[in-house]
Design a protein around this motif. Structure first.
Motif, short mmCIF file in Angstrom:
data_model
loop_
_atom_site.label_atom_id
_atom_site.label_comp_id
_atom_site.label_asym_id
_atom_site.label_seq_id
_atom_site.Cartn_x
_atom_site.Cartn_y
_atom_site.Cartn_z
N PRO A 227 0.83 -1.21 0.00
CA PRO A 227 0.00 0.00 0.00
C PRO A 227 0.86 1.26 0.00
CG PRO A 227 0.05 -0.97 2.19
CD PRO A 227 0.79 -1.92 1.30
N VAL A 228 0.61 2.14 -0.96
CA VAL A 228 1.33 3.41 -1.07
C VAL A 228 0.34 4.54 -0.89
CG1 VAL A 228 2.77 4.87 -2.55
CG2 VAL A 228 3.01 2.37 -2.67
N THR A 229 0.52 5.29 0.18
CA THR A 229 -0.37 6.42 0.46
C THR A 229 0.29 7.73 0.03
OG1 THR A 229 0.48 6.88 2.67
CG2 THR A 229 -1.19 5.14 2.47
N ALA A 230 -0.45 8.82 0.16
CA ALA A 230 0.10 10.13 -0.17
C ALA A 230 1.31 10.45 0.69
CB ALA A 230 -0.98 11.20 0.01
N ASP A 231 1.33 9.94 1.91
CA ASP A 231 2.47 10.19 2.80
C ASP A 231 3.73 9.45 2.36
OD1 ASP A 231 0.92 11.85 4.32
OD2 ASP A 231 0.52 10.37 5.89
N ASP A 232 3.54 8.45 1.49
CA ASP A 232 4.68 7.65 1.02
C ASP A 232 5.20 8.12 -0.33
OD1 ASP A 232 4.37 5.83 3.21
OD2 ASP A 232 2.72 4.88 2.11
N LEU A 233 4.39 8.84 -1.07
CA LEU A 233 4.74 9.21 -2.45
C LEU A 233 5.74 10.37 -2.42
CD1 LEU A 233 3.84 8.06 -5.17
CD2 LEU A 233 2.20 9.95 -5.34
N LEU A 234 6.89 10.15 -3.05
CA LEU A 234 7.97 11.14 -3.02
C LEU A 234 8.01 12.01 -4.27
CD1 LEU A 234 10.80 8.78 -1.67
CD2 LEU A 234 9.41 10.40 -0.33
N HIS A 235 7.87 11.39 -5.43
CA HIS A 235 7.94 12.10 -6.71
C HIS A 235 7.06 11.39 -7.72
CE1 HIS A 235 11.63 14.27 -5.43
NE2 HIS A 235 11.98 13.12 -4.89
N THR A 236 6.54 12.15 -8.67
CA THR A 236 5.83 11.56 -9.80
C THR A 236 6.28 12.25 -11.08
OG1 THR A 236 3.97 13.10 -9.57
CG2 THR A 236 3.78 10.97 -8.44
N GLY A 237 6.10 11.54 -12.21
CA GLY A 237 6.40 12.11 -13.51
C GLY A 237 7.88 12.32 -13.75
N GLN A 238 8.18 13.33 -14.56
CA GLN A 238 9.57 13.61 -14.92
C GLN A 238 10.41 13.94 -13.71
OE1 GLN A 238 10.64 13.26 -18.19
NE2 GLN A 238 12.67 13.38 -17.25
N GLU A 239 9.77 14.49 -12.68
CA GLU A 239 10.48 14.81 -11.44
C GLU A 239 11.07 13.55 -10.81
OE1 GLU A 239 8.73 15.75 -7.25
OE2 GLU A 239 8.58 17.58 -8.45
N ALA A 240 10.37 12.43 -10.92
CA ALA A 240 10.87 11.17 -10.37
C ALA A 240 12.11 10.70 -11.14
CB ALA A 240 9.78 10.10 -10.42
N PHE A 241 12.06 10.88 -12.47
CA PHE A 241 13.21 10.52 -13.29
C PHE A 241 14.43 11.36 -12.90
CE2 PHE A 241 15.88 11.02 -17.05
CZ PHE A 241 15.99 9.72 -17.52
N SER A 242 14.24 12.67 -12.76
CA SER A 242 15.35 13.55 -12.37
C SER A 242 15.86 13.20 -10.97
CB SER A 242 14.90 15.01 -12.41
OG SER A 242 14.68 15.44 -13.74
N ALA A 243 14.95 12.83 -10.07
CA ALA A 243 15.37 12.47 -8.71
C ALA A 243 16.29 11.26 -8.73
CB ALA A 243 14.15 12.20 -7.84
N ALA A 244 16.02 10.31 -9.62
CA ALA A 244 16.88 9.14 -9.73
C ALA A 244 18.29 9.54 -10.16
CB ALA A 244 16.29 8.14 -10.72
N LEU A 245 18.40 10.33 -11.21
CA LEU A 245 19.71 10.72 -11.72
C LEU A 245 20.42 11.69 -10.77
CD1 LEU A 245 19.00 11.18 -15.54
CD2 LEU A 245 19.70 9.13 -14.29
N ASN A 246 19.68 12.61 -10.18
CA ASN A 246 20.29 13.57 -9.27
C ASN A 246 20.77 12.91 -7.99
OD1 ASN A 246 19.90 15.67 -11.07
ND2 ASN A 246 17.97 16.33 -10.16
#
Length: 566
Positions: A227-246
């Protein structure tokens, strides 16, 4: 130049950082070499080290950014002291460094997130002594984020259920929070990317196995309707991709200092053994080829340290308008770590069978030094990245950069969590790379190497060759040497490294450039013009026997200087 635990002080850092680093050194020294090696051979889970780190709040102090520190002035993300800790942990064993390193990676997407609840939870867990994990790679795809098979399906109540597996995830057995990368089932393309935090102790988190035979727990895990709630969600979309590389930009910088630490301990052990061993009536170190190996190893290790220390300054001074660190980062991951392999190999060629003996640190070093260039994908991935910077670096220097100072100040490196989109590398500009070469032109081998570096601008790659990665990687190795030499010279000037050692370092780099040119000459796709250029770069360094002897005397003086407590 080499870390010596008997005299270790980290005097360039603040008092609390120095105290904690000294506590780490003392913890290992008090346990002693026999225990260190026995635990490695028995593959003992390093719970006692994690308990020590929790008791001292080591990771909490070094890994909590100031904005989450609740006013504690000692908690901050400070790349200078993180580099010092990374070197110390590498000195005593890759496994201990790895627990810290994977925690750094796991925290990256959290500290980059706007999710205040997740950030607060991470800070509290760190304070309680937790470690973290970075759930990016998968068994079938490696770290290919474009092909992730971990899927988040909407649950109808505003949250998601995550299902899929991750592979090669350090600390995955005990991590308080695992930053997991996946994709949403209800979206397509880049909009579908997502990062969320998972708890390794949750019933829907299934630990499959440790995928390596080691003290480290490098896990395979599976999420089954997690179960993934709003409190668990860190990034979505292109921001998630950038977070991985950064996150990789921030976290895997530590590969270089781990490699340095391993080499330093191996060097102490090797020179003490060789200098006190007699063959054919002479100390082993009386033979010219042995001295050459040790001096080359020392010069390479010195260059590793100088480059990495200077790269820290560029990291800490980075901003949206100064992203030069994005060139120096893959070089720390690729060049410094492969240099570590060469250092250990040079030492191993001297101590020979001794390097296999089970009561030596060297046997650990010879195994572990191989891992570091491979923990960040492969060398060719980083070389391909380095090539993106070549045109602007070599041909279009910018004149509006202020000098980058030495950065040992106890400041919080907040920019790391605000790096922005992971694109636009080819547009990054650099200051005039020739300036430090010109400033050291009185050093014979610096001048000789500078001639080779300038010649690189004359090498022409044809349009039809731009897709030939095999040829381009040879060019990448040559270009990397130029950048490497720049930062070595900058740091040598800032720290007053003596002329003899600088000259000896560039004696090595001249030979390396010649070897790289020979490799380019031999490529099946190289043209006659490229081959002629390559042969023109095969030059000998300036030989100075007296300089060599002075550097050797410094190396010889390391015999017996440090030996780990039994």
């Amino acid at each position: 130049m080499l870390l010596d635990p008997h005299r270790y002080d980290a005097a360039h850092l603040d008092d609390e950082s120095r105290r904690l680093l000294r506590a780490v050194v003392d913890w290992f020294e008090q346990r002693g070499k026999r225990r260190l090696i026995a635990d490695d051979q028995a593959k003992v889970w390093y719970s006692e080290f994690l308990e020590f780190a929790a008791r001292e709040k080591l990771f909490a102090t070094f890994c909590t950014p100031a904005c989450e520190a609740d006013g504690n002035p000692d908690k901050r993300w400070d790349t200078a002291r993180n580099a010092a800790l990374s070197e110390v942990l590498g000195f005593y064993g890759l496994q201990y460094w790895y627990a810290w390193q994977v925690t750094v990676l796991g925290l990256g997407p959290i500290w980059m997130s706007g999710n205040a609840v997740a950030r607060k939870r991470a800070a509290e867990l760190l304070d309680d002594g937790a470690v973290f994990a970075f759930g990016l790679s998968e068994k079938e795809h490696g770290a290919d984020v474009y092909s992730t098979d971990l899927v988040l399906t909407p649950d109808g109540d505003g949250g998601f259920r995550a299902s899929g597996s991750k592979y090669y995830i350090g600390n995955g057995n005990v991590a308080g929070m695992v930053s997991v990368f996946g994709r949403r089932a209800d979206l397509e393309g880049p909009d579908a990317y997502a990062f969320f935090a998972a708890d390794s102790q949750h019933p829907a988190f299934h630990l499959v196995k440790n995928v390596v035979d080691s003290q480290m727990f490098v896990s395979e895990f599976e999420l089954r309707d997690y179960p993934v709630t709003a409190d668990d969600l860190l990034h979505t979309g292109q921001e998630a991709f950038s977070a991985a590389l950064n996150t990789v930009n921030v976290g895997k910088f530590n590969l270089c200092t781990a490699s340095i630490g391993i080499c330093e301990h191996a060097f102490h052990e090797a020179i003490t053994h060789a200098h006190n061993r007699v063959l054919y009536g002479k100390p082993v170190t009386a033979f010219p080829h042995v001295r050459q190996n040790f001096v080359d190893a020392y010069a390479r290790l010195a260059a590793m340290k100088l480059f990495s220390d200077r790269a820290v300054d560029y990291f800490r001074s980075a901003s949206p308008d100064d992203r030069r660190y994005l060139l120096f980062n893959p070089i720390t991951k690729m060049k410094v770590t492969t240099e570590g392999e060469r250092v250990v190999d040079l030492l191993w060629d001297v101590i020979a069978a001794k390097g296999f003996e089970k009561d030596t640190y060297f046997s650990m070093a010879a195994r572990d030094i191989r891992a570091l260039p491979k923990l960040e994908g492969t060398v060719h991935v980083n070389l391909a990245l380095v090539l993106k910077f070549l045109p602007n670096y070599l041909f279009s220097p910018a004149d509006d950069y202020p000098p980058v100072p030495t950065r040992h100040d106890p400041a919080d490196d907040a920019f790391f969590w605000e790096q922005g989109p992971a694109r636009g590398l080819g547009a990054i500009r650099f200051a005039d790379w020739e300036e430090p070469y010109r400033a050291a032109s009185d050093v014979p081998n610096v001048a000789r190497f500078h001639e080779r570096a300038r010649a690189l601008r004359e090498l022409r790659v044809l349009d039809g060759q731009r897709g030939d990665l095999d040829l381009l990687l040879s060019l990448g190795h040559l270009f990397t040497l130029v950048v490497y030499g720049q930062l070595v010279l900058e740091q040598a000037a800032l720290t007053g490294v003596d002329r003899d050692l600088v000259d000896q370092v560039f004696d090595v780099l001249v030979r390396d450039f010649a070897a790289g040119a020979v490799a380019l000459h031999g490529k099946s796709a190289s043209t006659p013009e490229q081959q002629a250029w390559a042969l023109a770069q095969v030059v000998k360094p300036v030989v100075d026997g007296e300089r060599f002897d002075r550097v050797w005397q410094r190396v010889e003086g390391l015999s017996g200087a440090y030996e780990m407590r039994p």
